[in-house]
Design a protein around this motif. Structure first.
Motif, PDB file in Angstrom:
ATOM      1  N   MET A 236      15.881  63.551  -8.378  1.00 27.94           N
ATOM      2  CA  MET A 236      16.130  63.830  -6.997  1.00 27.94           C
ATOM      3  C   MET A 236      16.067  65.325  -6.706  1.00 27.94           C
ATOM      4  O   MET A 236      16.919  66.046  -7.134  1.00 27.94           O
ATOM      5  CB  MET A 236      17.526  63.463  -6.612  1.00 27.94           C
ATOM      6  N   PRO A 237      15.075  65.818  -6.020  1.00 32.27           N
ATOM      7  CA  PRO A 237      14.831  67.214  -5.804  1.00 32.27           C
ATOM      8  C   PRO A 237      15.896  67.933  -4.961  1.00 32.27           C
ATOM      9  O   PRO A 237      15.911  67.696  -3.806  1.00 32.27           O
ATOM     10  CB  PRO A 237      13.478  67.186  -5.156  1.00 32.27           C
TER      11      PRO A 237
ATOM     12  N   ALA B 197      25.486  58.784 -15.948  1.00 32.67           N
ATOM     13  CA  ALA B 197      24.846  59.325 -14.755  1.00 32.67           C
ATOM     14  C   ALA B 197      25.612  60.556 -14.292  1.00 32.67           C
ATOM     15  O   ALA B 197      26.811  60.477 -14.002  1.00 32.67           O
ATOM     16  CB  ALA B 197      24.812  58.277 -13.651  1.00 32.67           C
ATOM     17  N   LEU B 198      24.931  61.681 -14.220  1.00 32.81           N
ATOM     18  CA  LEU B 198      25.544  62.944 -13.807  1.00 32.81           C
ATOM     19  C   LEU B 198      25.098  63.256 -12.387  1.00 32.81           C
ATOM     20  O   LEU B 198      23.917  63.515 -12.138  1.00 32.81           O
ATOM     21  CB  LEU B 198      25.119  64.050 -14.771  1.00 32.81           C
ATOM     22  N   GLU B 199      26.036  63.192 -11.449  1.00 33.27           N
ATOM     23  CA  GLU B 199      25.712  63.294 -10.017  1.00 33.27           C
ATOM     24  C   GLU B 199      26.626  64.295  -9.317  1.00 33.27           C
ATOM     25  O   GLU B 199      27.839  64.296  -9.533  1.00 33.27           O
ATOM     26  CB  GLU B 199      25.842  61.916  -9.358  1.00 33.27           C
ATOM     27  N   PHE B 200      26.047  65.140  -8.474  1.00 41.19           N
ATOM     28  CA  PHE B 200      26.807  66.142  -7.737  1.00 41.19           C
ATOM     29  C   PHE B 200      27.415  65.590  -6.447  1.00 41.19           C
ATOM     30  O   PHE B 200      28.562  65.884  -6.107  1.00 41.19           O
ATOM     31  CB  PHE B 200      25.880  67.314  -7.412  1.00 41.19           C
ATOM     32  N   ASP B 201      26.666  64.772  -5.741  1.00 43.74           N
ATOM     33  CA  ASP B 201      27.041  64.291  -4.408  1.00 43.74           C
ATOM     34  C   ASP B 201      28.023  63.118  -4.511  1.00 43.74           C
ATOM     35  O   ASP B 201      27.698  62.070  -5.058  1.00 43.74           O
ATOM     36  CB  ASP B 201      25.769  63.857  -3.667  1.00 43.74           C
ATOM     37  N   SER B 202      29.213  63.287  -3.942  1.00 38.31           N
ATOM     38  CA  SER B 202      30.238  62.237  -4.038  1.00 38.31           C
ATOM     39  C   SER B 202      29.796  60.946  -3.360  1.00 38.31           C
ATOM     40  O   SER B 202      30.191  59.854  -3.776  1.00 38.31           O
ATOM     41  CB  SER B 202      31.560  62.721  -3.431  1.00 38.31           C
TER      42      SER B 202
ATOM     43  N   PRO C 120      21.220  60.542 -10.240  1.00 39.45           N
ATOM     44  CA  PRO C 120      20.872  59.129 -10.086  1.00 39.45           C
ATOM     45  C   PRO C 120      20.703  58.699  -8.636  1.00 39.45           C
ATOM     46  O   PRO C 120      20.114  57.649  -8.368  1.00 39.45           O
ATOM     47  CB  PRO C 120      22.053  58.397 -10.734  1.00 39.45           C
ATOM     48  N   GLY C 121      21.231  59.504  -7.706  1.00 39.17           N
ATOM     49  CA  GLY C 121      21.137  59.108  -6.300  1.00 39.17           C
ATOM     50  C   GLY C 121      21.842  57.797  -6.063  1.00 39.17           C
ATOM     51  O   GLY C 121      22.998  57.611  -6.430  1.00 39.17           O
ATOM     52  N   THR C 122      21.140  56.856  -5.479  1.00 39.22           N
ATOM     53  CA  THR C 122      21.733  55.555  -5.170  1.00 39.22           C
ATOM     54  C   THR C 122      21.565  54.540  -6.293  1.00 39.22           C
ATOM     55  O   THR C 122      21.945  53.388  -6.136  1.00 39.22           O
ATOM     56  CB  THR C 122      21.109  54.996  -3.885  1.00 39.22           C
TER      57      THR C 122
END
Length: 322
Positions: free
Chosen positions: A1-2, A92-97, A74-76
């Motif tokens: 995800m860019p 999965a390492l994700e920034f957006d809560s 991972p996004g959605t």
């Protein structure tokens, strides 16, 4: 995800339990097209929506039932769920809560939930856990940072299959003399084997990015080459600052010579037992670069073996780059 990750810190989040996305049926856990959450383009979120492309990417990794997969961004969960179906575990390492909640929803109430671990945090500030494979549609502006962190990651992993902006992907495997050949090309190829796998058009993302994309496979060389990477990168960084200039014109500047003299004094103070050529660094460097193998040469035309030989000759003469 860019795109960029700005928040500091991280949160470990366990799997939850309810129904994913559609109210219809659990089969929607496999559907990339039914997810309607809005991407945050300020974070560079471009969801990969084509199931055929997703399957092809996962196939290229050759996942085994015993594999632990690390996915950055991972996004959605469009790619997360199919990986869970094949691997032992996906971290999965994700920034957006918001995306943390969405990816967890994809497995809630299913037999895949126990195989998913989500870590909320900045991929560049978070310590990566052990993994066998990394598979990711990366935020494009952290591509270079991810690659360098990946190249130095230990313990070694089997492979990384990653989505990049097309030009960046081509730089990873560019050869001497090609326009895209750069410091990134040389450093990556020193430590890893890179294969270009497939081109992915803009229409495969929601929303479509402004650039074309490519998927590459990266495999670390094992064992790694016997070279001090900090010193190697110090030399490569200098030479590729002006890659089309001759080596002599790049190195024979006041700032570079001062750096080399300072480095030589540091090495001598740390290792006084070593014999050090008493001549100025400039004289030694010019002597080396006047040899037939280097006279008139430019970084843009040299390959890995050339750079390794050049560094060895500099070091033998007491010239260091770190």
């Amino acid at each position: 995800m860019p795109k960029a990750l700005k928040k500091r810190g991280q949160t470990h989040i366990a799997s939850a339990a309810s129904k994913p996305y559609q109210k219809a049926s659990p089969a929607s856990t496999n559907s990339a097209s039914t997810n309607l959450i809005s991407p945050n383009t300020s974070l560079g979120q471009h969801f990969l929506k084509n199931p055929a492309v997703i399957s092809s990417i996962i196939d290229k990794a050759g996942l085994k039932a015993t594999d632990v997969v690390l996915e950055i961004g991972p996004g959605t969960g469009n790619m997360t769920v199919p990986m869970l179906q094949r691997a032992k575990k996906v971290v999965a390492l994700e920034f957006d809560s918001r995306m943390v909640r969405e990816v967890l929803k994809r497995t809630e109430g299913t037999d895949l939930a126990h195989k998913l671990q989500v870590i909320q945090g900045d991929a560049m500030k978070t310590a990566w856990p052990f993994f066998d494979c990394m598979i990711a549609n990366l935020p494009y502006q952290i591509s270079s940072q991810v690659v360098f962190k990946l190249l130095s990651h230990r313990p070694m992993f089997r492979c990384a299959v990653l989505m990049f902006q097309e030009e960046f992907a081509l730089r990873l495997s560019a050869r001497p003399g090609e326009a895209l050949y750069c410091r990134l090309s040389v450093n990556t190829q020193l430590l890893a084997k890179v294969d270009q796998l497939l081109k992915v058009g803009k229409q495969n993302f929601r929303p479509p990015p402004k650039v074309e994309s490519r998927v590459v496979r990266i495999e670390l060389k094992n064992p790694p080459p016997p070279v001090n990477f900090t010193e190697w990168d110090g030399m490569i960084r200098l030479l590729f600052n002006r890659k089309n200039k001759t080596l002599r014109s790049v190195l024979n500047t006041k700032s570079v010579m001062k750096l080399l003299e300072d480095n030589r004094r540091t090495v001598q103070s740390l290792h006084p037992e070593k014999m050090v050529d008493g001549r100025p660094a400039q004289v030694i460097v010019e002597e080396i670069l006047e040899r037939d193998s280097w006279k008139g040469q430019r970084a843009a035309k040299l390959d890995l073996d050339d750079f390794l030989q050049l560094l060895a000759e500099f070091n033998e003469a007491g010239i260091h780059f770190n």
